[in-house]
Design an enzyme around this catalytic site. Structure first.
Site, PDB file in Angstrom:
ATOM      1  N   ASP A   1      45.048  39.109  34.519  1.00  0.00           N
ATOM      2  CA  ASP A   1      45.781  39.664  35.749  1.00  0.00           C
ATOM      3  C   ASP A   1      45.154  38.704  36.625  1.00  0.00           C
ATOM      4  OD1 ASP A   1      47.559  41.511  37.909  1.00  0.00           O
ATOM      5  OD2 ASP A   1      45.027  41.523  38.653  1.00  0.00           O
TER       6      ASP A   1
ATOM      7  N   ASP B   1      46.474  38.098  40.183  1.00  0.00           N
ATOM      8  CA  ASP B   1      45.719  38.124  41.818  1.00  0.00           C
ATOM      9  C   ASP B   1      44.332  39.105  41.414  1.00  0.00           C
ATOM     10  OD1 ASP B   1      47.423  36.635  43.562  1.00  0.00           O
ATOM     11  OD2 ASP B   1      48.160  38.977  43.204  1.00  0.00           O
TER      12      ASP B   1
ATOM     13  N   ASP C   1      40.749  43.312  37.659  1.00  0.00           N
ATOM     14  CA  ASP C   1      39.974  43.489  38.620  1.00  0.00           C
ATOM     15  C   ASP C   1      40.139  45.285  38.572  1.00  0.00           C
ATOM     16  OD1 ASP C   1      41.934  42.946  40.193  1.00  0.00           O
ATOM     17  OD2 ASP C   1      41.607  42.561  41.475  1.00  0.00           O
TER      18      ASP C   1
END
Length: 259
Positions: free
Chosen positions: A13, A15, A209
């Site tokens: 990922d 961000d 995250d």
């Protein structure tokens, strides 16, 4: 993880893993550099459909992260791939930005508000009541409802913004029709990404995250999963979910030596 095959391909990922509020997370540059030097296949993923891979390449490069355009995979690209497989050379009424409209143009789709095959909803900073009303009427008239991603809010300097999932809920309430979401946590986004790389899930890993999108999608696609704690998930929240990542690490810096 002892029984898993060695990791040959990486999906990560963007961000919360590589950058946070426009600033690279320590270790991100070393991770990307190691990937490129190793020659291992990799993709940087984002559920955000606003930007094209070329846009994201330029933005990341300004931050010191040199990610080639072909190594960026967005929910807009996953949506376009899905539509191209389902109904080649179709038509769509699109609510979204250049990332989505460009991806659909590139597969030969006609963008129209006249009897489209699909209504495709993506991310934009300028959702209009007029556009949403048109989407509702087209869906009621038979257009199929597709969304790039289910994220209900997006980040901004001023705080959370309504995102695709929230607007999709409004349209669903008005039409009674549920959309098909192409982006995370749909493992479709992972599988199409792996196919783009020519990679196999058993020897691939997903870094994220968020437990509810990144880890869930990676797990359902059959990959090893790494949760970093530099984004939205706190350590104590991991146990709240009925599934677990393969491993929890503090940040992307802890994974450089695994490449």
């Amino acid at each position: 993880m002892a029984d898993r095959k060695p990791i040959e391909s990486w999906l990560t990922d963007m961000d919360g893993v590589l950058i946070h509020e426009g600033v690279p997370i320590p270790g991100a540059d070393a991770f990307i550099k190691k990937l490129r030097e190793s020659g291992r296949p990799f993709l940087v993923l984002t559920n955000n459909s606003i930007y094209t891979p070329r846009d994201l390449h330029a933005r990341l490069r300004r931050m010191g992260l040199d990610v080639p355009i072909d190594n960026i995979w967005t929910s807009a690209l996953a949506t376009a791939k899905f539509l191209d497989d389902q109904r080649p050379n179709g038509s769509a009424y699109v609510i979204g930005e250049a990332g989505l409209t460009t991806a659909l143009h590139d597969i030969g789709y006609v963008l129209t508000d006249h009897e489209p095959d699909y209504v495709v909803l993506g991310e934009t900073r300028t959702y209009s009541f007029e556009a949403m009303t048109k989407a509702v009427r087209l869906i009621n008239d038979g257009a199929r409802f597709i969304c790039t991603n289910p994220d209900e809010t997006g980040p901004s300097a001023e705080g959370p913004l309504p995102a695709t999932g929230a607007v999709a809920a409004l349209i669903t309430k008005a039409t009674g029709k549920q959309p098909y979401f192409a982006g995370k946590p749909n493992p479709l986004m992972m599988r199409t990404g792996l196919n783009t790389l020519g990679a196999h899930s058993e020897s691939s890993a997903m870094i994220g995250d968020r437990m509810d999108t990144d880890v869930l999608a990676g797990m359902e696609a059959g990959m090893q999963t790494f949760l970093v704690l530099t984004g939205l998930t706190l350590p104590e929240q991991v146990e709240h979910f009925p599934y677990r990542p393969s491993k929890v690490v503090d940040s992307i810096a802890d994974l450089v030596d695994l490449v």
